[in-house]
Design an enzyme around this catalytic site. Sequence first.
Site, PDB file in Angstrom:
ATOM      1  N   LEU A 151      59.990   4.209  81.433  1.00  0.00           N
ATOM      2  CA  LEU A 151      59.818   3.568  82.722  1.00  0.00           C
ATOM      3  C   LEU A 151      60.997   2.661  82.970  1.00  0.00           C
ATOM      4  O   LEU A 151      61.674   2.217  82.036  1.00  0.00           O
ATOM      5  CB  LEU A 151      58.519   2.770  82.787  1.00  0.00           C
ATOM      6  CG  LEU A 151      58.396   1.571  81.874  1.00  0.00           C
ATOM      7  CD1 LEU A 151      57.706   0.420  82.590  1.00  0.00           C
ATOM      8  CD2 LEU A 151      57.599   1.944  80.632  1.00  0.00           C
ATOM      9  N   CYS A 152      61.251   2.442  84.245  1.00  0.00           N
ATOM     10  CA  CYS A 152      62.360   1.598  84.661  1.00  0.00           C
ATOM     11  C   CYS A 152      63.654   2.084  83.985  1.00  0.00           C
ATOM     12  O   CYS A 152      63.881   3.281  83.863  1.00  0.00           O
ATOM     13  CB  CYS A 152      62.034   0.142  84.357  1.00  0.00           C
ATOM     14  SG  CYS A 152      63.037  -1.042  85.280  1.00  0.00           S
ATOM     15  N   THR A 153      64.480   1.170  83.504  1.00  0.00           N
ATOM     16  CA  THR A 153      65.763   1.569  82.944  1.00  0.00           C
ATOM     17  C   THR A 153      65.656   2.090  81.511  1.00  0.00           C
ATOM     18  O   THR A 153      66.671   2.379  80.886  1.00  0.00           O
ATOM     19  CB  THR A 153      66.763   0.397  82.996  1.00  0.00           C
ATOM     20  OG1 THR A 153      66.195  -0.750  82.354  1.00  0.00           O
ATOM     21  CG2 THR A 153      67.095   0.054  84.446  1.00  0.00           C
TER      22      THR A 153
END
Length: 242
Positions: A151-153
């Site tokens: 998730l995200c970066t």
Amino acid sequence: MERREFLRRTSAAGAATLGAGTLAATAAGTRAAAATPRTGPLRVDIVVFDGVEELDCVAPYEVFSAAAMHHANGVEVRYVTTGRPGLIRCGYGTGIQVKHRWAPRETDLIVVPGGGYTRRDGPGVWAEIDNGTLPRALAAAPREGLTISSLCTGAVLLSAAGLTRGRPCTTHHGAKAYLAEHGGLVKNARVVDDGDLVTAGGITSGLELALWLVKRELGADAATGVETMLEYEARGTVWQAS
């Protein structure tokens, strides 16, 4: 009354109604992660590192922990590290005491959070890429029956491991161009499910990632039970391979 004990007691009736069998969670497409019904608990490892975003790792931990109360076979969730077990310092200073080493052959699902994308010279995803240990571990991890998610970066770490090249994926809006430049087939969806590779968008999308994987692996009753507990309804589109 202690919060988690209260949640367990209020969830017990719902969990008791679930049958002993579980749905085999296979994503659409040719790269499905699981091919047989689950007979034991869903084992989830969330890999953490210095500079990891607090919500990136805590949100999925909460969802998977709560899901254990809504399925007969349960869930085992833990934080793991590719380094020496001990204190991990998150991006805003929160400390997490990590007891478990990286062991991808002992888990069903790996969650890779992000953090520190805007700090090239501090702890976070870039420091992990420069160090090389976590990307190499991720590159060596894929096997039949294992789903790797981010998730995200955290998707940037998957990219460094070569796992998103030529695969549908997503990440934080600020890193989508980077992911595409390095071969990812970026989709504008909250969650992108490509079978054994599942990625989610920005910081709060850890809720959607975990709820989707709970639904996929444990069934809709478990997912809606968690949503009721948390008083949160998953939002956004889930893109699935077809």
